[in-house]
Write a protein that holds these residues in place. Structure first.
Motif, PDB file in Angstrom:
ATOM      1  N   GLY A 372       0.796  -1.227   0.000  1.00 18.22           N
ATOM      2  CA  GLY A 372       0.000   0.000   0.000  1.00 18.22           C
ATOM      3  C   GLY A 372       0.825   1.271   0.000  1.00 18.22           C
ATOM      4  N   GLY A 373       1.812   1.370   0.898  1.00 17.35           N
ATOM      5  CA  GLY A 373       2.655   2.555   0.943  1.00 17.35           C
ATOM      6  C   GLY A 373       3.523   2.671  -0.290  1.00 17.35           C
ATOM      7  N   TYR A 374       4.048   1.543  -0.741  1.00 16.07           N
ATOM      8  CA  TYR A 374       4.900   1.546  -1.941  1.00 16.07           C
ATOM      9  C   TYR A 374       4.101   2.003  -3.161  1.00 16.07           C
ATOM     10  CZ  TYR A 374       7.953  -0.214  -5.641  1.00 16.07           C
ATOM     11  OH  TYR A 374       8.744  -0.324  -6.764  1.00 16.07           O
ATOM     12  N   TYR A 375       2.875   1.505  -3.306  1.00 17.80           N
ATOM     13  CA  TYR A 375       2.042   1.910  -4.442  1.00 17.80           C
ATOM     14  C   TYR A 375       1.652   3.380  -4.342  1.00 17.80           C
ATOM     15  CZ  TYR A 375       1.482  -2.888  -6.188  1.00 17.80           C
ATOM     16  OH  TYR A 375       1.698  -4.128  -6.726  1.00 17.80           O
ATOM     17  N   ARG A 376       1.489   3.890  -3.129  1.00 15.23           N
ATOM     18  CA  ARG A 376       1.208   5.314  -2.970  1.00 15.23           C
ATOM     19  C   ARG A 376       2.384   6.139  -3.501  1.00 15.23           C
ATOM     20  NH1 ARG A 376      -3.185   8.305  -2.158  1.00 15.23           N
ATOM     21  NH2 ARG A 376      -3.832   7.075  -0.338  1.00 15.23           N
ATOM     22  N   LEU A 377       3.601   5.747  -3.134  1.00 12.85           N
ATOM     23  CA  LEU A 377       4.778   6.420  -3.678  1.00 12.85           C
ATOM     24  C   LEU A 377       4.799   6.321  -5.204  1.00 12.85           C
ATOM     25  CD1 LEU A 377       7.600   5.198  -1.242  1.00 12.85           C
ATOM     26  CD2 LEU A 377       6.500   7.442  -1.260  1.00 12.85           C
ATOM     27  N   ASN A 429      12.648   1.485   2.528  1.00 15.29           N
ATOM     28  CA  ASN A 429      11.708   0.838   3.440  1.00 15.29           C
ATOM     29  C   ASN A 429      11.038   1.866   4.346  1.00 15.29           C
ATOM     30  OD1 ASN A 429      12.464  -1.626   2.352  1.00 15.29           O
ATOM     31  ND2 ASN A 429      13.948  -2.074   3.953  1.00 15.29           N
ATOM     32  N   GLY A 430      11.806   2.880   4.778  1.00 16.52           N
ATOM     33  CA  GLY A 430      11.229   3.929   5.623  1.00 16.52           C
ATOM     34  C   GLY A 430      10.199   4.746   4.880  1.00 16.52           C
ATOM     35  N   LEU A 431      10.472   5.063   3.607  1.00 14.34           N
ATOM     36  CA  LEU A 431       9.517   5.831   2.809  1.00 14.34           C
ATOM     37  C   LEU A 431       8.205   5.068   2.615  1.00 14.34           C
ATOM     38  CD1 LEU A 431      11.893   7.271   0.038  1.00 14.34           C
ATOM     39  CD2 LEU A 431      10.721   8.568   1.844  1.00 14.34           C
ATOM     40  N   THR A 432       8.309   3.769   2.348  1.00 19.02           N
ATOM     41  CA  THR A 432       7.084   2.991   2.119  1.00 19.02           C
ATOM     42  C   THR A 432       6.261   2.840   3.395  1.00 19.02           C
ATOM     43  OG1 THR A 432       8.246   0.891   2.507  1.00 19.02           O
ATOM     44  CG2 THR A 432       8.167   1.694   0.248  1.00 19.02           C
ATOM     45  N   LYS A 433       6.926   2.906   4.543  1.00 16.97           N
ATOM     46  CA  LYS A 433       6.199   2.791   5.812  1.00 16.97           C
ATOM     47  C   LYS A 433       5.469   4.078   6.183  1.00 16.97           C
ATOM     48  CE  LYS A 433       9.077  -0.831   7.883  1.00 16.97           C
ATOM     49  NZ  LYS A 433      10.087  -1.153   8.933  1.00 16.97           N
ATOM     50  N   VAL A 434       6.081   5.231   5.881  1.00 16.61           N
ATOM     51  CA  VAL A 434       5.459   6.495   6.273  1.00 16.61           C
ATOM     52  C   VAL A 434       4.430   6.960   5.232  1.00 16.61           C
ATOM     53  CG1 VAL A 434       7.461   7.205   7.591  1.00 16.61           C
ATOM     54  CG2 VAL A 434       7.273   7.919   5.210  1.00 16.61           C
ATOM     55  N   ALA A 435       4.535   6.472   4.004  1.00 19.26           N
ATOM     56  CA  ALA A 435       3.549   6.857   2.979  1.00 19.26           C
ATOM     57  C   ALA A 435       2.204   6.241   3.322  1.00 19.26           C
ATOM     58  CB  ALA A 435       4.001   6.393   1.604  1.00 19.26           C
ATOM     59  N   PRO A 436       1.114   6.995   3.265  1.00 18.34           N
ATOM     60  CA  PRO A 436      -0.204   6.428   3.558  1.00 18.34           C
ATOM     61  C   PRO A 436      -0.572   5.367   2.526  1.00 18.34           C
ATOM     62  CG  PRO A 436      -0.414   8.643   2.655  1.00 18.34           C
ATOM     63  CD  PRO A 436       1.044   8.430   2.914  1.00 18.34           C
ATOM     64  N   ALA A 437      -1.031   4.223   3.003  1.00 18.09           N
ATOM     65  CA  ALA A 437      -1.358   3.116   2.101  1.00 18.09           C
ATOM     66  C   ALA A 437      -2.536   3.471   1.209  1.00 18.09           C
ATOM     67  CB  ALA A 437      -1.674   1.856   2.895  1.00 18.09           C
ATOM     68  N   VAL A 438      -2.470   3.063  -0.056  1.00 14.01           N
ATOM     69  CA  VAL A 438      -3.577   3.315  -0.975  1.00 14.01           C
ATOM     70  C   VAL A 438      -4.748   2.399  -0.625  1.00 14.01           C
ATOM     71  CG1 VAL A 438      -2.115   4.080  -2.856  1.00 14.01           C
ATOM     72  CG2 VAL A 438      -2.637   1.677  -2.672  1.00 14.01           C
TER      73      VAL A 438
END
Length: 438
Positions: A372-377, A429-438
């Motif tokens: 979710g966070g990765y896809y948001r990025l 990994n830190g960026l994907t964790k803090v990005a709000p999940a789609v």
């Protein structure tokens, strides 16, 4: 006239024997689950795809016990060659504990059949020529099976199971039959590709990505090819993947963040770009083309949700699981298939009702946690590169820095170690964790 409808039963029905469906069927069968894998086509069958597999997909093949050696017909690659801004950069796949350090290329003509065969050898029942037309619902509106047309005569048949995995690809007809429309706020792409006979490029040991595509906007007098400066910049990105059999898979993709999306003849754009490539590659000559130009949509970033509802789990492209960063779909189809199988095994071990539903609701939750966070990025990335000026600046200033590009490779290919790893891994990994999940 009375039509007799035959009925078969199983623990689970999987709709579609593509990478996601066959992977799910394999893992289910390995756990002793009775699985019916229904495929509308006959094998071997063609699919529109770049045919290139990153180490993320290779990991899934290894889990299934697939022989990925060159003797078994696979072309190995070392990494990604990136071309843009006048620079040609070769980036090796990262050395990680979590993923192999090599990628693969294989045509979809037999790739899907290999996975389906692995599923049947594990115990799944594969039924080809079975075109699933819709769900069977109980009085409460829950899916308890599927309707299908079988064989050339389109004989009606029913298949019943307490759970259905919809892995029917981009069309997502099963999800649509349940009223699950795609989300328009999520990224989507269109890709076209063609095979060419290219002795000079067919055995390349790098996947090749073109960040800039150009067409011969003008011709010099006498018919000579225009210079790089005279060539018009085309929207989108391109690829050239050697197949190892004398051919290359060459194609391009355009994202819906581009102003050209839906307004461009993508097939003409492909031939325009290829007309600027060197003569010895033989991609600018129709005489070397192997088959027509084919296209397909790339549903990205969870563009169809919920991924579980009323006894149905969406797998792969049917749930919009293509990576927005790089257009990769096979790895995520296979990962979601494996995850769906794990969830279903646990769910079927519980009595039907609230306990089973509690287990099944973990599927969309786990998908969001993983991607979710990765896809948001990725969605933000798609919006940025849809602007040609931003893409031009990023290419010009990013490409000269190999360290930065190695970071970009890890980010775009989603290749990091979740624990430990290097500084790049920890940042991503830190960026994907803090990005709000789609």
């Amino acid at each position: 006239m009375i039509v007799v409808i035959q009925t078969r039963e199983a623990d689970v029905i999987v709709v579609g024997a593509g990478p996601g469906g066959s992977t799910a069927a394999y893992h289910l069968a390995r756990h002793g689950i009775s699985v019916l894998l229904l495929e509308k086509s006959e094998f071997p069958r063609e699919k529109v795809c770049g045919d290139g597999l990153t180490p993320r997909a290779v990991r899934q093949l290894v889990k299934m016990g697939i022989d990925t050696s060159e003797k078994a017909g696979w072309l190995h690659n070392k990494g990604l060659r990136v071309i843009g801004g006048g620079i040609r950069l070769e980036l090796d796949w990262p050395d990680l504990a979590s993923f192999p350090n090599y990628g693969l290329v294989r045509t979809r003509l037999d790739f899907d059949q290999l996975l389906a065969t692995a599923a049947t050898e594990a115990g799944a029942t594969l039924l080809t020529g079975h075109n699933v037309t819709g769900p069977i619902l109980d009085a409460a509106g829950r899916v308890v099976g599927v309707k299908a047309q079988v064989g050339p005569g389109k004989e009606p048949q029913e298949f019943r199971a307490p759970l259905v995995l919809a892995a029917d690809g981009v069309s997502a007809r099963f999800a649509l039959a349940l009223g699950m429309a795609k989300r328009e706020d999520r990224p989507i792409g269109v890709a076209v590709r063609r095979y060419y006979n290219s002795p000079a490029r067919h055995d390349d040991d790098y996947l090749e990505s073109w960040l800039e595509l150009r067409s011969p906007a003008s011709r010099q007098r006498g018919g000579s090819r225009s210079s790089h400066e005279d060539q018009a910049l085309l929207p989108g990105y391109g690829w050239i993947f050697g197949m190892g059999d004398g051919r290359v898979n060459v194609g391009l993709g355009v994202l819906n963040s581009s102003s050209a999306f839906g307004k461009t003849n993508y097939r003409t754009m492909l031939t325009d770009w290829l007309s600027t490539t060197p003569d010895d590659w033989t991609m600018n000559d129709e005489a070397y083309a192997d088959g027509p130009i084919q296209g397909a949509a790339l549903p990205m970033g969870f563009n169809r949700v919920p991924h579980y509802t009323r006894g149905v789990l969406l797998v792969g492209d049917s749930g919009g699981m293509v990576n927005p960063f790089n257009g990769e779909g096979i790895a995520y189809a296979m990962e979601s298939g494996e995850l769906a199988a794990e969830i279903v095994v646990q769910a079927l071990a519980r009595p039907a009702g609230p306990e089973r539903e509690r287990a099944l609701r973990q599927y969309p939750m786990e998908l969001r946690a993983r991607f979710g966070g990765y896809y948001r990025l990725g969605g933000w990335f798609v919006k940025l590169i849809g602007n040609p000026q931003i893409m031009k600046v990023a290419t010009r200033h990013g490409m000269p820095h190999p360290m930065l590009m190695r970071f970009v490779l890890k980010l775009l290919a989603n290749l990091t170690d979740p624990r430990g790893g290097d500084a790049m891994d920890r940042i991503i990994n830190g960026l994907t964790k803090v990005a709000p999940a789609v």
